[in-house]
Motif scaffolding. Structure first.
Motif, PDB file in Angstrom:
ATOM      1  N   ALA A 139     -46.723  -1.189 -47.898  1.00 15.38           N
ATOM      2  CA  ALA A 139     -45.382  -0.300 -47.914  1.00 15.38           C
ATOM      3  C   ALA A 139     -45.030  -0.314 -46.645  1.00 15.38           C
ATOM      4  CB  ALA A 139     -45.739   1.085 -48.701  1.00 15.38           C
ATOM      5  N   GLY A 140     -46.191  -0.157 -45.637  1.00 16.31           N
ATOM      6  CA  GLY A 140     -45.892  -0.209 -44.213  1.00 16.31           C
ATOM      7  C   GLY A 140     -45.187  -1.202 -43.656  1.00 16.31           C
ATOM      8  N   ARG A 141     -45.469  -2.494 -44.223  1.00 15.03           N
ATOM      9  CA  ARG A 141     -45.011  -3.750 -43.968  1.00 15.03           C
ATOM     10  C   ARG A 141     -43.645  -3.805 -44.412  1.00 15.03           C
ATOM     11  NH1 ARG A 141     -44.183  -8.561 -45.908  1.00 15.03           N
ATOM     12  NH2 ARG A 141     -45.180  -8.033 -47.979  1.00 15.03           N
ATOM     13  N   LEU A 142     -43.244  -3.375 -45.582  1.00 12.95           N
ATOM     14  CA  LEU A 142     -42.042  -3.617 -46.106  1.00 12.95           C
ATOM     15  C   LEU A 142     -41.203  -2.669 -45.487  1.00 12.95           C
ATOM     16  CD1 LEU A 142     -42.716  -3.590 -50.014  1.00 12.95           C
ATOM     17  CD2 LEU A 142     -42.218  -5.531 -48.456  1.00 12.95           C
TER      18      LEU A 142
ATOM     19  N   GLU B 112     -59.820   2.908 -53.426  1.00 13.11           N
ATOM     20  CA  GLU B 112     -59.582   3.197 -52.067  1.00 13.11           C
ATOM     21  C   GLU B 112     -59.110   1.980 -51.417  1.00 13.11           C
ATOM     22  OE1 GLU B 112     -59.288   6.096 -50.350  1.00 13.11           O
ATOM     23  OE2 GLU B 112     -59.943   7.045 -52.001  1.00 13.11           O
ATOM     24  N   GLU B 113     -59.686   0.914 -51.581  1.00 20.57           N
ATOM     25  CA  GLU B 113     -58.956  -0.441 -51.228  1.00 20.57           C
ATOM     26  C   GLU B 113     -57.770  -0.642 -51.721  1.00 20.57           C
ATOM     27  OE1 GLU B 113     -62.167  -3.296 -52.261  1.00 20.57           O
ATOM     28  OE2 GLU B 113     -63.359  -2.611 -50.752  1.00 20.57           O
ATOM     29  N   ILE B 114     -57.435  -0.345 -53.011  1.00 25.49           N
ATOM     30  CA  ILE B 114     -55.985  -0.884 -53.701  1.00 25.49           C
ATOM     31  C   ILE B 114     -55.000   0.202 -52.896  1.00 25.49           C
ATOM     32  CG2 ILE B 114     -54.869  -0.513 -55.608  1.00 25.49           C
ATOM     33  CD1 ILE B 114     -57.143  -1.552 -56.941  1.00 25.49           C
TER      34      ILE B 114
END
Length: 173
Positions: free
Chosen positions: A111-114, A101-103
């Motif tokens: 992905a959101g940051r990218l 879950e952490e991964i």
């Protein structure tokens, strides 16, 4: 002769009490000697043997009880080891799920940051393109205005000139 007298006395039917007493005394002496030298040691040996066997039986029973106790302890330890192993497996599964879950969350955040970075880059590029277009439009407007001022044109020539410049700008892209 004594044997002859004994046989004669026995055949005559008389009892010789002296011989009976003598034989009885000899028998008792023999019995006492047997008791002292043969029967006593044999009885002591039998008693020792009996005690030895009793001790061996007691020791065997004690070892049997100890073995039973050890078997029970081993069973308890085995049960405890199984429970610990099961607990370790469950903890490992929980830890694996938690790490999964952490991964996943870290990957989603990355992905959101990218995506946000890409959107910001697109927005900057768009703004730069709009700014460049404005500069071109402004310079073209100045150029058109200067040419219009140089020549006075009628309405048709002015339209033709605007369309020519729009086509030039379209080709320049």
């Amino acid at each position: 002769m004594l044997t002859f007298d004994l046989a004669l006395g026995a055949s005559t039917g008389g009892l010789n009490t002296g011989d009976i007493i003598f034989q009885l005394v000899i028998f008792l002496i023999l019995l006492a000697l047997l008791k002292k030298y043969a029967l006593g040691p044999v009885m002591n040996m039998m008693k020792q043997r009996e005690e030895h066997i009793a001790n061996e039986i007691a020791n065997s029973e004690e070892r049997n009880k100890e073995a039973q106790k050890l078997v029970e302890e081993q069973r308890d330890l085995l049960k405890q080891a199984r429970l610990e192993a099961q607990s370790l497996v469950e903890n490992a599964k929980k830890l694996g799920d938690q790490q999964k879950e952490e991964i996943i969350q870290a990957a989603r955040a990355e992905a959101g940051r990218l995506k946000d970075g890409a959107l910001q880059e697109i927005e900057r590029e768009k703004e730069q393109a709009v700014a460049a277009l404005r500069e071109q439009v402004a310079s073209l407007s100045v150029l058109i205005a200067s040419k219009v001022i140089e020549k006075e044109l009628n309405e048709q020539e002015q339209e033709k000139l605007i369309n020519d410049y729009i086509n030039e700008v379209g080709e320049g892209r």
